[in-house]
Motif scaffolding. Sequence first.
Motif, PDB file in Angstrom:
ATOM      1  N   UNK A 120      -1.877  -4.272  -2.770  1.00  0.00           N
ATOM      2  CA  UNK A 120      -1.247  -3.790  -1.540  1.00  0.00           C
ATOM      3  C   UNK A 120      -2.323  -3.090  -0.724  1.00  0.00           C
ATOM      4  N   UNK A 121      -2.493  -3.524   0.518  1.00  0.00           N
ATOM      5  CA  UNK A 121      -3.579  -3.008   1.355  1.00  0.00           C
ATOM      6  C   UNK A 121      -3.033  -2.449   2.661  1.00  0.00           C
ATOM      7  N   UNK A 137      -5.624 -13.900   2.676  1.00  0.00           N
ATOM      8  CA  UNK A 137      -6.187 -15.046   1.963  1.00  0.00           C
ATOM      9  C   UNK A 137      -6.706 -14.658   0.586  1.00  0.00           C
ATOM     10  N   UNK A 138      -7.066 -13.365   0.434  1.00  0.00           N
ATOM     11  CA  UNK A 138      -7.521 -12.876  -0.879  1.00  0.00           C
ATOM     12  C   UNK A 138      -6.355 -12.598  -1.813  1.00  0.00           C
ATOM     13  N   UNK A 139      -5.130 -12.716  -1.307  1.00  0.00           N
ATOM     14  CA  UNK A 139      -3.941 -12.542  -2.133  1.00  0.00           C
ATOM     15  C   UNK A 139      -3.229 -11.218  -1.961  1.00  0.00           C
ATOM     16  N   UNK A 140      -3.618 -10.435  -0.957  1.00  0.00           N
ATOM     17  CA  UNK A 140      -3.030  -9.106  -0.781  1.00  0.00           C
ATOM     18  C   UNK A 140      -1.782  -9.140   0.092  1.00  0.00           C
ATOM     19  N   UNK A 141      -0.943  -8.131  -0.103  1.00  0.00           N
ATOM     20  CA  UNK A 141       0.127  -7.834   0.853  1.00  0.00           C
ATOM     21  C   UNK A 141      -0.414  -6.761   1.778  1.00  0.00           C
ATOM     22  N   UNK A 142      -0.340  -6.989   3.080  1.00  0.00           N
ATOM     23  CA  UNK A 142      -0.959  -6.090   4.058  1.00  0.00           C
ATOM     24  C   UNK A 142       0.097  -5.365   4.879  1.00  0.00           C
ATOM     25  N   UNK A 143       0.032  -4.050   4.862  1.00  0.00           N
ATOM     26  CA  UNK A 143       0.811  -3.226   5.780  1.00  0.00           C
ATOM     27  C   UNK A 143      -0.145  -2.736   6.850  1.00  0.00           C
ATOM     28  N   UNK A 184       6.804   1.501  -0.081  1.00  0.00           N
ATOM     29  CA  UNK A 184       6.352   0.128  -0.274  1.00  0.00           C
ATOM     30  C   UNK A 184       5.946  -0.112  -1.730  1.00  0.00           C
ATOM     31  N   UNK A 185       5.174   0.788  -2.311  1.00  0.00           N
ATOM     32  CA  UNK A 185       4.737   0.624  -3.692  1.00  0.00           C
ATOM     33  C   UNK A 185       5.912   0.679  -4.668  1.00  0.00           C
ATOM     34  N   UNK A 186       6.920   1.496  -4.348  1.00  0.00           N
ATOM     35  CA  UNK A 186       8.089   1.600  -5.213  1.00  0.00           C
ATOM     36  C   UNK A 186       8.908   0.314  -5.205  1.00  0.00           C
ATOM     37  N   UNK A 197      -1.506   1.625  -7.386  1.00  0.00           N
ATOM     38  CA  UNK A 197      -2.203   2.240  -6.261  1.00  0.00           C
ATOM     39  C   UNK A 197      -2.538   1.191  -5.207  1.00  0.00           C
ATOM     40  N   UNK A 198      -2.421   1.585  -3.958  1.00  0.00           N
ATOM     41  CA  UNK A 198      -2.783   0.695  -2.853  1.00  0.00           C
ATOM     42  C   UNK A 198      -4.246   0.935  -2.474  1.00  0.00           C
ATOM     43  N   UNK A 199      -4.731   0.113  -1.556  1.00  0.00           N
ATOM     44  CA  UNK A 199      -6.094   0.251  -1.055  1.00  0.00           C
ATOM     45  C   UNK A 199      -6.055   0.289   0.469  1.00  0.00           C
ATOM     46  N   UNK A 200      -7.099   0.836   1.050  1.00  0.00           N
ATOM     47  CA  UNK A 200      -7.231   0.858   2.509  1.00  0.00           C
ATOM     48  C   UNK A 200      -8.476   0.065   2.873  1.00  0.00           C
ATOM     49  N   UNK A 201      -8.324  -0.898   3.761  1.00  0.00           N
ATOM     50  CA  UNK A 201      -9.453  -1.664   4.279  1.00  0.00           C
ATOM     51  C   UNK A 201      -9.239  -1.767   5.786  1.00  0.00           C
ATOM     52  N   UNK A 202     -10.177  -1.232   6.569  1.00  0.00           N
ATOM     53  CA  UNK A 202      -9.922  -1.182   8.009  1.00  0.00           C
ATOM     54  C   UNK A 202     -11.192  -1.058   8.837  1.00  0.00           C
TER      55      UNK A 202
END
Length: 363
Positions: A120-121, A137-143, A184-186, A197-202
């Motif tokens: 989850x990103x 495309x890497x397989x993540x769910x993006x919020x 979202x994680x729940x 845990x989610x990740x942040x990419x921005x």
Amino acid sequence: MNSPPLLLLQQSLPPISPTENLIQLKTPLPVHNSIPGTRTPVSSSSSSSSSLSYIRACAGKTTRRVGGGRRGNPDDYHATLTALNSKGRFPRKSLGQHYMLDSEINEQLTAAANVGEGDVVLEIGPGTGSLTNVLISAGAFVLAIEKDPHMATLVSERFSETERFKVLKEDFVKCHIHSHMSSLLASIEPSSADSRYAKVVANIPFNISTDVVKQLLPMGDIFSEVVLLLQEETALRLVESSLRTSEYRPINIFVNFYSDPQFICKVPRTKFFPQPNVDAAVVKFKLKQPVHYPSVSSTKSFFSMVNSAFNGKRKMLRRSLQHICTPMEIENALGNVGRPATSRPEELSMDDFVKLHNLIVKV
């Protein structure tokens, strides 16, 4: 004739023709990886091809295998400009909008965060969705959090056919991101311990970078990694500022209290549209979980003490912190920390400040 890239901001990107054989960009686009201060017209055939590629990418049809992984449309240069063109949009200076034109940089951001299937990103300011495309495309769910309603609509339309994307039309520095991410994680059943845990990419606007860092880094209970594209000067100041330098500030104490920062790579300004006046850099923050924070009785009082110390940066700590206790008590505490009685704030490491706080602050 060559013209400064600044002129591009004074021209409207022409709309895409609904007829395929009429697709033509009358206003020349900036050249990919061009030399600053120049631009070269793009042929109508090239414009037509890139426009059609973007349309197919929006429909989720332009993917290919690269090294065993899935990747979206690799031409972020034309895809980004064509997306802006399709909506008649200008990058807005007031929002600090500078769009990435190079897929390789987006892939480096994604790789730095080790984004994989099921992650989850959180993405801040998705813009036209070039980084979003790589993350999905890497397989993540993006919020995604997007303040500009026009760009929120654009990116929502681009990824309308996937269930791995959601965009919120909010101002990131004002939204309740902890609440959004917790919910979202729940709702997602974790496939492993790490997926809790989610990740942040921005690629964030440079003008809110410090606010974003201050908001995200204390969220080690939600995020494991934060990977940001920042102004290079800011990146260096956050990661590499050393003791006894003019760049050593409370933010350095803050960053190291909540994370382990790492400078990943420099990104030339020519990779953006419009081109900013400075270069950028990718920085990774490996967040600490709350149980691994430095041991202080109160984080609020700790950072209050640090800020007070640096408010009088040229002053000795026995003077700038005398509102907490007497100068003699501060001198004695500094001695116990292993620092001279005449110490100034830029001479203390984070661990030194932690020890000093626990000796002089009574909570």
